[in-house]
Design a protein around this motif. Structure first.
Motif, PDB file in Angstrom:
ATOM      1  N   LYS A   1      48.127  46.827  22.835  1.00  0.00           N
ATOM      2  CA  LYS A   1      48.141  45.603  21.788  1.00  0.00           C
ATOM      3  C   LYS A   1      46.543  44.831  22.246  1.00  0.00           C
ATOM      4  CE  LYS A   1      52.830  45.749  20.141  1.00  0.00           C
ATOM      5  NZ  LYS A   1      52.538  45.800  18.655  1.00  0.00           N
ATOM      6  N   LEU A   2      46.502  44.442  23.290  1.00  0.00           N
ATOM      7  CA  LEU A   2      45.475  43.563  23.632  1.00  0.00           C
ATOM      8  C   LEU A   2      44.098  44.377  23.435  1.00  0.00           C
ATOM      9  CD1 LEU A   2      46.694  41.930  26.835  1.00  0.00           C
ATOM     10  CD2 LEU A   2      46.386  40.845  24.643  1.00  0.00           C
ATOM     11  N   ARG A   3      43.991  45.609  23.743  1.00  0.00           N
ATOM     12  CA  ARG A   3      42.966  46.468  23.508  1.00  0.00           C
ATOM     13  C   ARG A   3      42.743  46.636  22.196  1.00  0.00           C
ATOM     14  NH1 ARG A   3      43.035  51.523  27.326  1.00  0.00           N
ATOM     15  NH2 ARG A   3      40.920  51.653  26.902  1.00  0.00           N
ATOM     16  N   ALA A   4      43.642  46.832  21.412  1.00  0.00           N
ATOM     17  CA  ALA A   4      43.662  47.061  19.841  1.00  0.00           C
ATOM     18  C   ALA A   4      43.294  45.823  19.342  1.00  0.00           C
ATOM     19  CB  ALA A   4      45.029  47.527  19.186  1.00  0.00           C
ATOM     20  N   ALA A   5      43.467  44.585  19.780  1.00  0.00           N
ATOM     21  CA  ALA A   5      42.988  43.291  19.288  1.00  0.00           C
ATOM     22  C   ALA A   5      41.879  42.913  19.824  1.00  0.00           C
ATOM     23  CB  ALA A   5      44.018  42.268  19.660  1.00  0.00           C
ATOM     24  N   GLY A   6      41.009  43.936  20.550  1.00  0.00           N
ATOM     25  CA  GLY A   6      39.425  43.887  20.852  1.00  0.00           C
ATOM     26  C   GLY A   6      39.167  43.010  22.286  1.00  0.00           C
ATOM     27  N   ILE A   7      40.435  42.746  22.977  1.00  0.00           N
ATOM     28  CA  ILE A   7      40.287  42.299  24.218  1.00  0.00           C
ATOM     29  C   ILE A   7      39.782  43.348  25.332  1.00  0.00           C
ATOM     30  CG2 ILE A   7      41.518  41.007  26.175  1.00  0.00           C
ATOM     31  CD1 ILE A   7      43.270  39.575  23.860  1.00  0.00           C
ATOM     32  N   PRO A   8      38.680  42.929  25.902  1.00  0.00           N
ATOM     33  CA  PRO A   8      38.054  44.209  26.765  1.00  0.00           C
ATOM     34  C   PRO A   8      38.765  44.538  28.192  1.00  0.00           C
ATOM     35  CG  PRO A   8      37.075  42.346  26.954  1.00  0.00           C
ATOM     36  CD  PRO A   8      37.808  41.842  26.047  1.00  0.00           C
ATOM     37  N   ILE A   9      40.016  45.128  28.002  1.00  0.00           N
ATOM     38  CA  ILE A   9      40.831  45.272  28.997  1.00  0.00           C
ATOM     39  C   ILE A   9      40.448  46.895  29.304  1.00  0.00           C
ATOM     40  CG2 ILE A   9      43.214  45.935  30.034  1.00  0.00           C
ATOM     41  CD1 ILE A   9      44.211  43.340  28.285  1.00  0.00           C
ATOM     42  N   THR A  10      40.427  47.168  30.582  1.00  0.00           N
ATOM     43  CA  THR A  10      39.765  48.456  30.988  1.00  0.00           C
ATOM     44  C   THR A  10      40.723  49.581  30.818  1.00  0.00           C
ATOM     45  OG1 THR A  10      40.063  48.058  33.365  1.00  0.00           O
ATOM     46  CG2 THR A  10      38.064  47.464  32.652  1.00  0.00           C
ATOM     47  N   LYS A  11      42.105  49.339  30.959  1.00  0.00           N
ATOM     48  CA  LYS A  11      42.869  50.296  30.845  1.00  0.00           C
ATOM     49  C   LYS A  11      44.431  49.697  30.361  1.00  0.00           C
ATOM     50  CE  LYS A  11      44.481  49.995  35.711  1.00  0.00           C
ATOM     51  NZ  LYS A  11      44.786  50.499  37.192  1.00  0.00           N
ATOM     52  N   ASN A  12      45.129  50.697  30.087  1.00  0.00           N
ATOM     53  CA  ASN A  12      46.539  50.213  29.937  1.00  0.00           C
ATOM     54  C   ASN A  12      47.278  50.244  31.131  1.00  0.00           C
ATOM     55  OD1 ASN A  12      46.364  50.463  27.126  1.00  0.00           O
ATOM     56  ND2 ASN A  12      46.985  52.660  27.027  1.00  0.00           N
ATOM     57  N   HIS A  13      47.935  49.023  31.395  1.00  0.00           N
ATOM     58  CA  HIS A  13      48.394  48.693  32.734  1.00  0.00           C
ATOM     59  C   HIS A  13      49.932  49.109  32.991  1.00  0.00           C
ATOM     60  CE1 HIS A  13      44.922  46.403  34.518  1.00  0.00           C
ATOM     61  NE2 HIS A  13      44.529  46.241  33.346  1.00  0.00           N
ATOM     62  N   LEU A  14      50.076  49.583  34.128  1.00  0.00           N
ATOM     63  CA  LEU A  14      51.538  49.748  34.376  1.00  0.00           C
ATOM     64  C   LEU A  14      52.569  49.005  34.886  1.00  0.00           C
ATOM     65  CD1 LEU A  14      50.772  53.657  35.897  1.00  0.00           C
ATOM     66  CD2 LEU A  14      51.016  52.768  33.606  1.00  0.00           C
TER      67      LEU A  14
ATOM     68  N   LEU B   1      48.125  43.771  35.023  1.00  0.00           N
ATOM     69  CA  LEU B   1      47.644  43.323  33.834  1.00  0.00           C
ATOM     70  C   LEU B   1      47.257  41.716  33.953  1.00  0.00           C
ATOM     71  CD1 LEU B   1      46.988  43.444  30.856  1.00  0.00           C
ATOM     72  CD2 LEU B   1      49.574  42.858  30.552  1.00  0.00           C
ATOM     73  N   VAL B   2      48.125  40.994  34.925  1.00  0.00           N
ATOM     74  CA  VAL B   2      47.663  39.712  34.978  1.00  0.00           C
ATOM     75  C   VAL B   2      46.544  39.480  35.701  1.00  0.00           C
ATOM     76  CG1 VAL B   2      48.453  37.712  36.131  1.00  0.00           C
ATOM     77  CG2 VAL B   2      50.032  38.852  34.805  1.00  0.00           C
ATOM     78  N   ASN B   3      46.267  40.502  36.795  1.00  0.00           N
ATOM     79  CA  ASN B   3      44.809  40.455  37.565  1.00  0.00           C
ATOM     80  C   ASN B   3      43.595  40.495  36.577  1.00  0.00           C
ATOM     81  OD1 ASN B   3      46.316  39.684  40.044  1.00  0.00           O
ATOM     82  ND2 ASN B   3      46.243  41.586  40.525  1.00  0.00           N
ATOM     83  N   GLU B   4      43.857  41.555  35.643  1.00  0.00           N
ATOM     84  CA  GLU B   4      42.711  41.913  35.079  1.00  0.00           C
ATOM     85  C   GLU B   4      42.465  40.518  33.745  1.00  0.00           C
ATOM     86  OE1 GLU B   4      40.116  45.112  32.472  1.00  0.00           O
ATOM     87  OE2 GLU B   4      42.406  45.645  33.045  1.00  0.00           O
ATOM     88  N   LEU B   5      43.504  40.193  33.270  1.00  0.00           N
ATOM     89  CA  LEU B   5      43.288  38.925  32.340  1.00  0.00           C
ATOM     90  C   LEU B   5      42.847  37.865  33.059  1.00  0.00           C
ATOM     91  CD1 LEU B   5      46.715  39.256  30.164  1.00  0.00           C
ATOM     92  CD2 LEU B   5      44.347  39.776  29.346  1.00  0.00           C
ATOM     93  N   TRP B   6      43.180  37.460  34.272  1.00  0.00           N
ATOM     94  CA  TRP B   6      42.768  36.458  35.141  1.00  0.00           C
ATOM     95  C   TRP B   6      41.343  36.686  35.561  1.00  0.00           C
ATOM     96  CZ3 TRP B   6      43.669  31.667  35.364  1.00  0.00           C
ATOM     97  CH2 TRP B   6      43.228  30.778  36.676  1.00  0.00           C
ATOM     98  N   THR B   7      40.930  37.700  35.738  1.00  0.00           N
ATOM     99  CA  THR B   7      39.571  38.102  35.917  1.00  0.00           C
ATOM    100  C   THR B   7      38.545  38.058  34.659  1.00  0.00           C
ATOM    101  OG1 THR B   7      39.946  39.928  37.582  1.00  0.00           O
ATOM    102  CG2 THR B   7      37.624  40.034  36.921  1.00  0.00           C
TER     103      THR B   7
END
Length: 280
Positions: A251-264, A269-275
């Motif tokens: 959902k975050l990627r679909a909303a345009g937030i540049p997350i590199t992958k779908n986290h398991l 996920l929290v680590n990438e959002l924090w970065t």
């Protein structure tokens, strides 16, 4: 030289009743020494039947099962069970001792382990699961996660090669569940045990090295957690729920937030959002 799998299952079929659909239908799989394999599926998919066969609780009608170099048969069941320990769903149903120490000692006494060695193994096993400070506690005073860690200590004290977790976290709260999963990962990473977890929870399965998905008694899919979750809607179609971190990532990627992958996992996920926040 390629090492022989610690478990080898070939073309196994099993019916609970002669006129029923097979609980397992021509299933083949292997488990490598030192890995964590998660077998997932909805109720009735065949995953628990497979666990019972791997521990010799039931014998397949056809095909063969080899555990630690021993072919499963009615004559070899007890030999195989020495190599395979099981932790079940309800921790309260597993206790036989009045204290943690007595409970961990139970399997050792049944195996005729000398007292000095028994004392050493109880201390070693409870220390490995971080329950060595609770040896004189009554089990009913422990939390659900602590009870399952004691159950794991009782298994590893006997020193099997393989531990099977049969829905072992399904009755625990999130804290207890994390305690058990962290304990299992530590034991696996230290090379103490080969792990097979039977579960319907894909978030739990994401901790494994490899996942086998069962459906209607057959092997539906096999691969790393990332490969299995890439099946996405196909998993939902067979009655499995995708983990919350994976769905939120999408959902975050679909909303345009540049997350590199779908986290398991939530932590990933929290680590990438924090970065991303630190970069912004």
């Amino acid at each position: 030289m390629i090492e022989q799998p610690i478990i080898d299952v070939q073309n196994v079929t099993f019916h609970y009743h002669s006129d029923s659909q097979p609980a397992l239908n021509n299933v083949s799989l292997s488990v490598n020494k030192g890995e964590w394999l998660s077998i997932v599926g909805h109720n009735g998919s065949g995953k628990s039947t497979l666990a019972r066969i791997l521990n010799g609780l039931i014998i397949p009608e056809s095909g063969f099962v080899n555990v630690c170099g021993i072919n499963l048969s009615e004559e070899t069941v007890w030999d195989i069970r020495r190599h395979v320990g099981m932790v079940f769903q309800n921790p309260d149903n597993q206790f036989v001792g009045t204290t943690v120490r007595d409970d961990v000692a139970f399997g050792l006494e049944n195996n005729g382990i000398p007292r000095d060695e028994m004392v050493r193994r109880i201390e070693w096993a409870t220390e490995k699961v971080k329950m060595d400070q609770f040896l004189d506690q009554e089990p009913h005073h422990l939390s659900g996660g602590q009870k399952q860690r004691v159950a794991i200590a009782g298994v590893i004290a006997v020193q099997p090669a393989i531990i099977i977790l049969d829905e072992a976290t399904s009755m625990l709260d999130p804290i207890g569940r994390n305690e058990v999963l962290e304990t299992i990962k530590l034991l696996k990473d230290q090379g103490i045990i080969t792990v097979i977890s039977i579960t319907h929870d894909l978030e739990e399965a994401s901790h494994a090295d490899r996942i086998i998905v069962m459906n209607d008694g057959r092997k539906f899919a096999e691969g790393t957690p990332a490969e299995i979750f890439a099946l996405d809607e196909k998993l939902i179609e067979i009655g499995l729920d995708l983990p919350f971190p994976y769905l939120l990532s999408k959902k975050l990627r679909a909303a345009g937030i540049p997350i590199t992958k779908n986290h398991l996992t939530e932590g990933s996920l929290v680590n990438e959002l924090w970065t991303l926040k630190l970069k912004s």
